[in-house]
Design an enzyme around this catalytic site. Structure first.
Site, PDB file in Angstrom:
ATOM      1  N   ASP A 222       0.829  -1.197   0.000  1.00 45.10           N
ATOM      2  CA  ASP A 222       0.000   0.000   0.000  1.00 45.10           C
ATOM      3  C   ASP A 222       0.867   1.252   0.000  1.00 45.10           C
ATOM      4  O   ASP A 222       1.864   1.330   0.723  1.00 45.10           O
ATOM      5  CB  ASP A 222      -0.891  -0.025   1.248  1.00 45.10           C
ATOM      6  CG  ASP A 222      -1.885   1.109   1.296  1.00 45.10           C
ATOM      7  OD1 ASP A 222      -2.754   1.164   0.411  1.00 45.10           O
ATOM      8  OD2 ASP A 222      -1.807   1.936   2.220  1.00 45.10           O
ATOM      9  N   GLU A 277      14.566 -15.449  -0.356  1.00 44.34           N
ATOM     10  CA  GLU A 277      14.999 -16.554   0.499  1.00 44.34           C
ATOM     11  C   GLU A 277      13.967 -17.679   0.544  1.00 44.34           C
ATOM     12  O   GLU A 277      14.279 -18.795   0.957  1.00 44.34           O
ATOM     13  CB  GLU A 277      15.231 -16.050   1.927  1.00 44.34           C
ATOM     14  CG  GLU A 277      16.354 -15.031   2.064  1.00 44.34           C
ATOM     15  CD  GLU A 277      16.393 -14.459   3.478  1.00 44.34           C
ATOM     16  OE1 GLU A 277      15.692 -15.010   4.363  1.00 44.34           O
ATOM     17  OE2 GLU A 277      17.103 -13.454   3.692  1.00 44.34           O
TER      18      GLU A 277
END
Length: 568
Positions: A222, A277
């Site tokens: 956002d 990751e």
């Protein structure tokens, strides 16, 4: 030419390919308006889980959930008090886990909203900041400043809130005296964080890991362009509106000091390293009101975010020449950084496109439509909306759908002011009606209380009576319905791999500037935005049309219609 009738769409498995997000269709779920399981009139996570079959049958690849975090709901959950918990309005963490499990079992990925520009004023950090003195580490997490004037009675600068009014609120200090001011680009209940503070950066990387560990497939960020402000917070006389971007003011460099500062890119590179990751191509999409497009494309460079919402088609409206320019410039900007282009026509912040496109000026974009305004032409608006949808779903890239647009829902344009909840309505004294009209709860069953949204008939916003004929159960398996049009379009988009294709314009089909004609893989797309008709070539058969083909010569595309033709 022959027409191929759409088959019923079956549950499918989301793309397993690497970089699935480059061509995905992602469906926005606005939790408080999707489905209510407990009868309180507000949608919740169990309600969403119970209706995930609808999304799987529709044929989307993923859903994006607007905020469901613990919040006082000043701005419908975009004021977050705890990023690691579910608000009781929507359920529990266990409900979130159940939703993720069910969605993944259906082959749907799940993207959740992240709100990093500001917290709620009820967040533990802000409560601590209010309690501590100026200059404290607690205040350093936010943008507290001394006021101007003889006694600090004036705000630190002249910035306006996006929701109207000034962007600063003064606090009362612990000793009862008027104190510092804090910045809030939105509501006063949404204090902006200080992203120059390492503690803020570490906290949000931990929030990312919290949800990634629970299995979410990505984040919609956002106000991704707003986290870093210009050094010194200089005065700026411009105004910012939702979606529309900004009007340039006169400041050093000539740019808006609230948005699109260079420092945001360092933050997103750090976040990208976190996501990389994790297995399974976890993604981030930016909500960034940035213009021009080459600057927006900087957010989706290979080491930053994966996607950014492209609002240019949304704000262009019903104008073929401008749409072609936007499509070309969108591809050029994103191709330059190796990123996919996204396409969106509606979301929780704008008037639905079935209503916008029915206005006397179908390129206008009002901030809400009320009972005293000129009302859209519902039939024309829906016809144009269906045509616009087939246009964007045929474009290479990723598409975003807003809940209910597959039903052809218009805005609720006759809401009484007494039921409105949007802070923009109140902060502007009603001069901006706000976003309530596009957030009305969905109709699932025509003959049920609240049209199946809630078992008790309660709804946090009233539903229009005419929505009964648009309910899911009325449209399911109904030839020609908007729901079946979307299902057919998503199936054909997947079968013909249009999202991962390439666009080439087809001027030989029509030289009329009100007609857009292009080829994507083996599909010719003709979108007639004009008043006349367009003759299709003979070497193909119609796969799908947004409206019945005109009476007369076979293969004639009438006004306000988009047709997909399989080329032989």
């Amino acid at each position: 030419m022959t027409s191929t009738a759409p088959d019923r769409v079956r549950v499918h498995t989301a793309p397993a390919d690497a970089q699935w997000w480059r061509s995905a269709v992602i469906y926005q779920v606005y939790p408080r308006s999707f489905a209510d399981s407990d009868g309180d009139g507000i949608g919740d996570l169990p309600g969403i889980t119970a209706h995930l079959d609808h999304l799987a049958e529709l044929g989307v690849d993923a859903l994006w959930l607007s905020p469901f975090y613990r919040s006082p709901q000043v701005d419908a959950g975009y004021d977050v008090a705890d990023y690691r918990d579910v608000d009781p309005l929507f359920g529990t963490l266990a409900d979130a886990d159940a939703l993720l499990e069910r969605a993944h079992r259906l082959g749907l990925r799940v993207i959740v909203d992240l709100v990093p520009n500001h917290t709620s004023d009820e967040h533990a950090w802000f409560r601590a900041a209010r309690a501590e003195a100026p200059g404290s580490p607690e205040r350093a997490r936010y943008l507290f400043r001394d006021g101007r004037g003889q006694h600090g009675e004036l705000p630190p600068n002249n910035w306006e809130s996006v929701f109207g009014g000034r962007a600063w609120t003064r606090v009362t200090e612990a000793d009862g005296t008027p104190g510092q001011w804090y910045l809030h680009l939105f509501d006063a209940g949404q204090p902006d964080l200080n992203w120059d503070n390492p503690e803020v950066r570490a906290e949000f990387e931990d929030v990312l890991r919290f949800w990634l560990d629970r299995g979410v497939d990505g984040f919609r960020v956002d106000v991704a362009h707003g986290m870093v402000k210009a050094e010194g917070l200089p005065d700026w006389s411009g105004h910012v509106a939702m979606i529309e971007g900004d009007e340039q003011g006169t400041v050093p460099g000539g740019t808006n000091p609230m948005f699109d500062q260079e420092g945001v890119h360092e933050i997103f590179r750090a976040w990208r390293r976190v996501l990389d990751e994790y297995p399974g191509e976890r993604v981030m999409v930016a909500e960034a009101w940035v213009d021009p497009l080459p600057r927006l494309a900087r957010y989706v460079r290979p080491d930053e975010l994966h996607q950014a919402f492209n609002f240019d088609v949304l704000v262009t409206g019903w104008d073929a020449a401008r749409l072609r320019r936007v499509i070309d410039s969108s591809f050029a900007a994103n191709d330059a950084v190796g990123a996919p282009t996204t396409w969106v026509l509606s979301n929780h912040d704008v008037v639905r496109h079935a209503s916008r496109l029915g206005l006397p000026d179908p390129t206008s974009r009002p901030n809400g439509i009320g009972p005293d305004d000129v009302q859209p032409d519902a039939e024309l608006g829906l016809r144009r909306a269906r045509a616009a949808t087939l246009l964007v779903l045929a474009l290479p890239g990723s598409a975003y759908l807003y809940q209910g647009e597959e039903l052809g829902l218009p805005d609720h344009t006759t809401l009484d002011p007494s039921v409105r909840t949007d802070p923009a309505f109140f902060r502007t004294g009603g001069t901006e009606l706000g976003r309530d009209g596009c957030r009305v709860p969905l109709p699932w069953r025509a003959d049920a209380p609240a049209y199946g949204f809630s078992p008790t008939g309660a709804t946090w916003l009233p539903q229009p009576e005419e929505w009964a004929r648009l309910a899911v159960d009325v449209q399911r398996d109904q030839a020609g319905s908007t729901l079946e049009l979307y299902r057919a379009a998503l199936r054909l988009r997947r079968d013909h791999r249009l999202g991962s294709g390439d666009l080439s314009w087809a001027p030989e089909v029509s030289t009329d500037p009100t007609v857009l004609a292009f080829v994507d893989r083996d599909v010719l797309v003709v979108a007639n935005l004009g008043e006349g008709s367009v003759q299709l070539p003979d070497d193909g058969h119609v796969l799908l049309s947004s409206a019945p083909l005109a009476v007369g010569p076979e293969g004639t595309v009438p006004a306000a219609t988009t047709v997909w033709v399989e080329l032989r």
